[in-house]
Write a protein that holds these residues in place. Sequence first.
Motif, mmCIF file in Angstrom:
data_model
loop_
_atom_site.group_PDB
_atom_site.id
_atom_site.type_symbol
_atom_site.label_atom_id
_atom_site.label_comp_id
_atom_site.label_asym_id
_atom_site.label_seq_id
_atom_site.Cartn_x
_atom_site.Cartn_y
_atom_site.Cartn_z
ATOM 1 N N THR A 19 32.005 47.826 15.487
ATOM 2 C CA THR A 19 33.125 47.175 16.184
ATOM 3 C C THR A 19 32.925 47.225 17.689
ATOM 4 O OG1 THR A 19 34.638 47.754 14.394
ATOM 5 C CG2 THR A 19 35.625 47.214 16.516
ATOM 6 N N ILE A 20 32.501 48.381 18.183
ATOM 7 C CA ILE A 20 32.253 48.531 19.627
ATOM 8 C C ILE A 20 31.075 47.670 20.066
ATOM 9 C CG2 ILE A 20 31.644 50.167 21.445
ATOM 10 C CD1 ILE A 20 33.083 52.326 19.779
ATOM 11 N N ALA A 21 30.017 47.661 19.256
ATOM 12 C CA ALA A 21 28.828 46.864 19.590
ATOM 13 C C ALA A 21 29.167 45.383 19.655
ATOM 14 C CB ALA A 21 27.728 47.121 18.570
ATOM 15 N N THR A 25 28.898 42.735 22.931
ATOM 16 C CA THR A 25 28.157 41.464 22.959
ATOM 17 C C THR A 25 29.031 40.312 23.456
ATOM 18 O OG1 THR A 25 28.694 40.935 20.651
ATOM 19 C CG2 THR A 25 26.673 42.207 21.057
ATOM 20 N N ARG A 26 30.335 40.437 23.298
ATOM 21 C CA ARG A 26 31.238 39.370 23.750
ATOM 22 C C ARG A 26 31.588 39.488 25.229
ATOM 23 N NH1 ARG A 26 33.784 40.864 18.899
ATOM 24 N NH2 ARG A 26 35.538 41.827 20.024
ATOM 25 N N MET A 27 31.291 40.623 25.826
ATOM 26 C CA MET A 27 31.611 40.869 27.231
ATOM 27 C C MET A 27 30.406 40.586 28.115
ATOM 28 S SD MET A 27 34.793 42.083 27.693
ATOM 29 C CE MET A 27 34.679 43.075 29.192
ATOM 30 N N ARG A 28 30.632 39.943 29.253
ATOM 31 C CA ARG A 28 29.549 39.796 30.225
ATOM 32 C C ARG A 28 29.451 41.038 31.105
ATOM 33 N NH1 ARG A 28 29.353 34.702 34.272
ATOM 34 N NH2 ARG A 28 31.086 35.824 35.240
ATOM 35 N N GLY A 29 30.599 41.618 31.431
ATOM 36 C CA GLY A 29 30.614 42.872 32.173
ATOM 37 C C GLY A 29 30.349 44.050 31.254
ATOM 38 N N PRO A 30 30.041 45.221 31.811
ATOM 39 C CA PRO A 30 29.721 46.390 30.992
ATOM 40 C C PRO A 30 30.945 46.980 30.289
ATOM 41 C CG PRO A 30 29.713 46.973 33.313
ATOM 42 C CD PRO A 30 29.874 45.488 33.260
ATOM 43 N N VAL A 31 30.708 47.548 29.122
ATOM 44 C CA VAL A 31 31.706 48.338 28.403
ATOM 45 C C VAL A 31 31.203 49.780 28.408
ATOM 46 C CG1 VAL A 31 32.891 48.757 26.218
ATOM 47 C CG2 VAL A 31 32.437 46.401 26.970
ATOM 48 N N ILE A 32 31.951 50.661 29.048
ATOM 49 C CA ILE A 32 31.491 52.023 29.319
ATOM 50 C C ILE A 32 32.247 53.000 28.428
ATOM 51 C CG2 ILE A 32 31.294 53.809 31.105
ATOM 52 C CD1 ILE A 32 31.336 51.503 33.177
ATOM 53 N N SER A 33 31.521 53.902 27.809
ATOM 54 C CA SER A 33 32.123 54.966 27.015
ATOM 55 C C SER A 33 31.842 56.317 27.679
ATOM 56 C CB SER A 33 31.590 54.942 25.584
ATOM 57 O OG SER A 33 30.182 55.010 25.570
ATOM 58 N N SER A 34 32.424 57.391 27.128
ATOM 59 C CA SER A 34 32.381 58.692 27.802
ATOM 60 C C SER A 34 30.975 59.254 27.925
ATOM 61 C CB SER A 34 33.280 59.688 27.071
ATOM 62 O OG SER A 34 32.851 59.857 25.736
ATOM 63 N N TRP A 35 30.042 58.831 27.098
ATOM 64 C CA TRP A 35 28.673 59.348 27.171
ATOM 65 C C TRP A 35 27.757 58.478 28.035
ATOM 66 C CZ3 TRP A 35 31.069 58.033 22.513
ATOM 67 C CH2 TRP A 35 30.748 56.790 21.999
ATOM 68 N N ASP A 36 28.314 57.430 28.627
ATOM 69 C CA ASP A 36 27.508 56.545 29.473
ATOM 70 C C ASP A 36 27.499 57.032 30.914
ATOM 71 O OD1 ASP A 36 26.838 54.709 27.454
ATOM 72 O OD2 ASP A 36 28.751 53.653 27.695
ATOM 73 N N ALA A 37 26.402 56.781 31.591
ATOM 74 C CA ALA A 37 26.312 57.096 33.019
ATOM 75 C C ALA A 37 27.374 56.300 33.775
ATOM 76 C CB ALA A 37 24.921 56.752 33.543
ATOM 77 N N GLY A 38 28.008 56.941 34.713
ATOM 78 C CA GLY A 38 29.016 56.273 35.531
ATOM 79 C C GLY A 38 30.424 56.335 34.972
ATOM 80 N N TYR A 39 30.601 56.943 33.787
ATOM 81 C CA TYR A 39 31.928 56.990 33.176
ATOM 82 C C TYR A 39 32.935 57.715 34.072
ATOM 83 C CZ TYR A 39 35.661 58.530 29.997
ATOM 84 O OH TYR A 39 36.882 58.805 29.421
ATOM 85 N N LEU A 56 37.286 53.817 26.108
ATOM 86 C CA LEU A 56 36.369 52.784 26.583
ATOM 87 C C LEU A 56 36.895 52.203 27.895
ATOM 88 C CD1 LEU A 56 35.762 50.770 23.277
ATOM 89 C CD2 LEU A 56 34.102 52.288 24.396
ATOM 90 N N ILE A 57 35.972 51.773 28.745
ATOM 91 C CA ILE A 57 36.314 51.072 29.976
ATOM 92 C C ILE A 57 35.621 49.714 29.944
ATOM 93 C CG2 ILE A 57 36.227 51.075 32.494
ATOM 94 C CD1 ILE A 57 35.950 54.138 32.348
ATOM 95 N N ALA A 58 36.414 48.652 29.989
ATOM 96 C CA ALA A 58 35.862 47.296 30.008
ATOM 97 C C ALA A 58 35.874 46.793 31.441
ATOM 98 C CB ALA A 58 36.680 46.380 29.113
ATOM 99 N N GLN A 59 34.703 46.720 32.051
ATOM 100 C CA GLN A 59 34.597 46.216 33.427
ATOM 101 C C GLN A 59 34.421 44.712 33.379
ATOM 102 O OE1 GLN A 59 31.571 48.850 35.491
ATOM 103 N NE2 GLN A 59 33.364 49.068 36.812
ATOM 104 N N CYS A 60 35.489 44.006 33.685
ATOM 105 C CA CYS A 60 35.503 42.559 33.512
ATOM 106 C C CYS A 60 34.847 41.850 34.689
ATOM 107 C CB CYS A 60 36.940 42.070 33.349
ATOM 108 S SG CYS A 60 37.776 42.784 31.913
ATOM 109 N N SER A 61 34.056 40.840 34.362
ATOM 110 C CA SER A 61 33.386 40.056 35.401
ATOM 111 C C SER A 61 34.087 38.734 35.653
ATOM 112 C CB SER A 61 31.927 39.795 35.018
ATOM 113 O OG SER A 61 31.867 38.981 33.856
ATOM 114 N N GLY A 62 35.040 38.383 34.797
ATOM 115 C CA GLY A 62 35.745 37.126 34.940
ATOM 116 C C GLY A 62 36.878 37.026 33.941
#
Length: 475
Positions: A19-21, A25-39, A56-62
Motif C-alpha cells: 500500500t505504501i509502495a 509511485t503515485r507521488m512525484r514528491g518524496p514520501v518519507i517514513s521514520s527510517w528514511d534519511a531526513g525524517y 509518513l510525510i508526503a512532500q508534495c511537489s504540486g
Amino acid sequence: MPLQVTQTANTEPLLDDATIAAFRTRMRGPVISSWDAGYNKTRAIWNALIDRRPALIAQCSGVVDVIEAVNFARTNGLLVSIRGGGHNVAGYAVCDGGLMIDLSLMNGVWVDPAARTARVQGGALWGDVDRETQLFGLATPGGVVSHTGVAGLTLGGGFGYLSRKYGLTCDNLIAANMVTADGQCLTASAKENTDLFWAIRGGGGNFGIVTSFEFQLHQVGPTVMAGLAFYPFDQARTVLQAFRDIASEAPDELFCIPLLRLAPPAPFLPKSIHGKPVVGIVACYTGALEAGEAAVGPLRTLGNPVIDLFAPKPYTLHQSFLDATQPHGRCYYWKSEYLAGLSDEVIDTAIEHAEKISSPFSLIGFFQLGGAINRTGSTETAYGRRNAAFALNIASSWENPADAEKHMAWTRGFWTAMQPFSMGGGYINFLSQDDDAARVKAALGGTDYERLIAVKNKYDPTNLFRMNQNIKPTV
C-alpha cells in the motif's frame, strides 16, 4: 513490514508495504517514513515544544500530489496534518502516527505588477512573498516575522505592519485554489464557491488545503520609516499611557506594537540593562518618508529612551526585524486576548506580570489594530472581533524543554489576570495546543459560528482536516 498508524475511522491500524509502495509511485514528491534519511529534519517545526512523529510525510511537489495525499489519507482512515510554514504555535503542522502533508516544496511566488496581484503557493513564507513583491515596490499585509507561513497566517485572518492601512491579510485575498476532503480541486473567490471563500478568510484550515493564494498588492516602500525605541522599565507606566493617547489619533499608515520584555544582550543596548525589564515600541509607517518622520516622532519621546532605532529602512529589512526574537528550535507557549483599549488597569496588570517574567526570551506584545481592519464589515469574512483595538500576545519562549511548566505557569497566570479586560476571546493564530473548542469559538466571536459549521459540514463532513483550530462538523 507493516506500518503502525493512527486512525480516524474504524480501519486497519496497519499499512502494508504494498500500500505504501503504491502511494509512493503515485507521488512525484518524496514520501518519507521514520527510517528514511531526513525524517527528523522534515518533521521538525518552528516550536520545539511540539515533538510528534508522523507515520509518513508526503512532500508534495504540486496540486496532483496534494490530491493523491488527501485521497490516500481518506481511503486509509489516517490522521492528517498539513504543513505550510510549520510556524503555528500549537504545532498543528505535525501529527502523531498519521500522514503529514508537507507543502514546503511548493513555495513559488509570481507577481503581476500591472494588475498589482501575486499568486503564492501554499508552502511559501512571508519572506518569499516580500522578496518578490518588493522588486516592484509592492506588498500585501503579512505578519511581523518573515519566516511565518503564508497559509496559516492568511486562513486565521492575519495582521501586520500594513493592516491598519490595507486591512487584514485575508481582506486582501482575491482567490484561493484548494483541495477539499473528497479530493476535489476547487477555486474559492467572490464568484466561485463563495461560502468557502467566506469561511477561509478567518476560519482557519478547517475546510481544505490551500495550494495557492491570489493576493491584492499595494504600493509600499521600498523604503519605510520604521524601527524600535526602548525605555527603562521604571518609565513603563508613563510610556504606555502616553502611547495610548498617541495611538488613539494615529494615522492608518502607522502600525505599532508596544512590548514588555527583558532587554536582550544586544550590542546596541547598554550592558547595564541586559537581562532587565524594559518597555519598547516597535512601529512602521508605510506612507511617505517625510510624513513618517512626523508620525513616529512622538514615539521617540514617550520618556527618556535607552535606544532609538527609528530610521528610514527597506521594508523587507523591517519585515524581518523581529525574526531573531522568534527563532526555530526554541519552545513556545502563547496566550491571547482581544482588548478594547489600554486602560490604566490593563497597563498596571501587564507591568506587574512583566516584573515576574520567567524567561529572557519571553515577551508581552500589544498589537495595535483599528483602521482598515475595523472598517470592514463583521459579516464580510469569518474573522471575528473587528472592533478590537489591540490583540494581546503573551508569548513565552525558552530553550530547555524541561523548564516548560515554569514558563507556562507564568503565561497562564498573566492570562488569567487579564480576563477581566478581555473582549471575550483571543486571536485564533495565537492559540496554543491546550486551547479547547470553547476558546476556538470565542476567538471566532463576532462572526457567524453556525455558518462556519455549515461550511464545514459541506466540505469536510468527516473532519478529515482536524489538526487545526477545529470547527467540528455536525453531520
